[in-house]
Design an enzyme around this catalytic site. Sequence first.
Site, PDB file in Angstrom:
ATOM      1  N   CYS A 176       5.912   0.146   7.593  1.00  0.00           N
ATOM      2  CA  CYS A 176       5.627   1.564   6.800  1.00  0.00           C
ATOM      3  C   CYS A 176       6.680   1.821   5.653  1.00  0.00           C
ATOM      4  O   CYS A 176       7.707   1.874   6.388  1.00  0.00           O
ATOM      5  CB  CYS A 176       5.188   2.434   7.695  1.00  0.00           C
ATOM      6  SG  CYS A 176       4.541   4.111   6.674  1.00  0.00           S
ATOM      7  N   LEU A 177       6.515   2.015   4.456  1.00  0.00           N
ATOM      8  CA  LEU A 177       7.593   2.363   3.658  1.00  0.00           C
ATOM      9  C   LEU A 177       8.258   3.748   4.146  1.00  0.00           C
ATOM     10  O   LEU A 177       9.280   3.885   3.618  1.00  0.00           O
ATOM     11  CB  LEU A 177       6.831   2.451   2.115  1.00  0.00           C
ATOM     12  CG  LEU A 177       6.580   0.968   1.499  1.00  0.00           C
ATOM     13  CD1 LEU A 177       5.992   1.472   0.328  1.00  0.00           C
ATOM     14  CD2 LEU A 177       7.624   0.247   1.397  1.00  0.00           C
ATOM     15  N   HIS A 210      -4.514   1.644   7.385  1.00  0.00           N
ATOM     16  CA  HIS A 210      -3.255   2.247   7.464  1.00  0.00           C
ATOM     17  C   HIS A 210      -2.983   3.175   6.408  1.00  0.00           C
ATOM     18  O   HIS A 210      -2.577   4.327   6.972  1.00  0.00           O
ATOM     19  CB  HIS A 210      -2.204   1.110   7.153  1.00  0.00           C
ATOM     20  CG  HIS A 210      -0.720   1.539   7.235  1.00  0.00           C
ATOM     21  ND1 HIS A 210       0.026   1.252   8.321  1.00  0.00           N
ATOM     22  CD2 HIS A 210      -0.179   2.216   6.259  1.00  0.00           C
ATOM     23  CE1 HIS A 210       1.120   1.605   7.782  1.00  0.00           C
ATOM     24  NE2 HIS A 210       1.153   2.398   6.761  1.00  0.00           N
ATOM     25  N   GLU A 211      -3.786   3.156   5.177  1.00  0.00           N
ATOM     26  CA  GLU A 211      -3.568   4.228   4.452  1.00  0.00           C
ATOM     27  C   GLU A 211      -4.354   5.354   4.624  1.00  0.00           C
ATOM     28  O   GLU A 211      -4.099   6.745   4.403  1.00  0.00           O
ATOM     29  CB  GLU A 211      -3.778   3.710   2.840  1.00  0.00           C
ATOM     30  CG  GLU A 211      -2.798   2.774   2.395  1.00  0.00           C
ATOM     31  CD  GLU A 211      -1.254   2.636   2.645  1.00  0.00           C
ATOM     32  OE1 GLU A 211      -0.955   3.894   2.553  1.00  0.00           O
ATOM     33  OE2 GLU A 211      -0.628   1.733   2.739  1.00  0.00           O
ATOM     34  N   GLY A 268       0.889  -1.170  -0.101  1.00  0.00           N
ATOM     35  CA  GLY A 268       0.171   0.017  -0.141  1.00  0.00           C
ATOM     36  C   GLY A 268       0.812   1.313  -0.135  1.00  0.00           C
ATOM     37  O   GLY A 268       2.015   1.122   0.470  1.00  0.00           O
ATOM     38  N   GLN A 286       2.897  10.014   1.198  1.00  0.00           N
ATOM     39  CA  GLN A 286       4.260   9.357   1.272  1.00  0.00           C
ATOM     40  C   GLN A 286       5.217   9.704   0.250  1.00  0.00           C
ATOM     41  O   GLN A 286       6.262   9.365   0.217  1.00  0.00           O
ATOM     42  CB  GLN A 286       3.937   7.765   1.336  1.00  0.00           C
ATOM     43  CG  GLN A 286       3.199   7.260   2.646  1.00  0.00           C
ATOM     44  CD  GLN A 286       3.050   5.700   2.667  1.00  0.00           C
ATOM     45  OE1 GLN A 286       2.121   5.275   2.146  1.00  0.00           O
ATOM     46  NE2 GLN A 286       4.290   4.991   3.201  1.00  0.00           N
ATOM     47  N   HIS A 322      -2.793   7.538   6.965  1.00  0.00           N
ATOM     48  CA  HIS A 322      -1.634   8.471   6.463  1.00  0.00           C
ATOM     49  C   HIS A 322      -2.222   9.771   5.787  1.00  0.00           C
ATOM     50  O   HIS A 322      -1.773  10.847   5.889  1.00  0.00           O
ATOM     51  CB  HIS A 322      -1.059   7.769   5.089  1.00  0.00           C
ATOM     52  CG  HIS A 322       0.126   7.184   5.486  1.00  0.00           C
ATOM     53  ND1 HIS A 322       1.047   7.436   6.181  1.00  0.00           N
ATOM     54  CD2 HIS A 322       0.585   5.647   5.223  1.00  0.00           C
ATOM     55  CE1 HIS A 322       2.098   6.496   6.277  1.00  0.00           C
ATOM     56  NE2 HIS A 322       1.776   5.427   5.727  1.00  0.00           N
TER      57      HIS A 322
HETATM   58 ZN    ZN Z   1       2.598   3.680   5.727  1.00  0.00          ZN
END
Ligand code: ZN
Length: 171
Positions: free
Chosen positions: A96-97, A138-139, A45, A50, A142
Amino acid sequence: MIREVKRIGDPVLRKKAKKVEKITRDVLKLIDDMLETMHHHNGVGLAAPQIGIPQRMFVVEMEHNDEIPGSGITYALINPELLRTDGALLTGAEGCLSIPGWRGDVERPTKAIIKGQDRHGNRIKVEVEGGIARAMLHELDHLDGVLYIDKLTAPDRIWQVDEAAVGVPAE
Ligand code: ZN
C-alpha cells in the site's frame, strides 16, 4: 500535480469516504492528480483518501502484460460499488502506498464486478479478475477506512521490502 500520499496513522485513512455528488472540474482534476501521484510512486492503484480527500473514487492501472487481463487499461471509478465477487479465493502479496516498505499476504476473490461512474458521469460496470480485481478490492476497502493490514491471512505475514527493488507493486 503530484499530491502527498497520506501514511498510516493519518485519520483520513480510517474515515468512511463520502459519495461524490457531482462530477465537477475539481473532481476531474483530482482524478488527474491521483493518476499522476500513482505513476510517480510506481503504484497500481490509489484511492482518494490516500491523498487526503475522503471521497469515493479510485484509480487503478497496471502496465500492459499479455498474461494479466485488464492490464494496460486506466480505470478511474467514481462512487464505485461492489456488485459481486466470484472465483476462488486466492492469497497474494499486497502493498500500500500509505504503508511504504511493507508487504503482506491477503486472501481475496479472484474476480470482481464493480459498478460506478466514469469521469464523464456515465454509469459503468467493470468485470475484472486477477491482479486488477485484487487492486480494485484493495481500493474499495480504502473508501471504507479499511487497510490491507486489517485483513492479513496471518498477523505475522507482513514483511519489509526495499521499495525500489520490490516486485509486488503497492496500491
Ligand atoms: Zn492501499
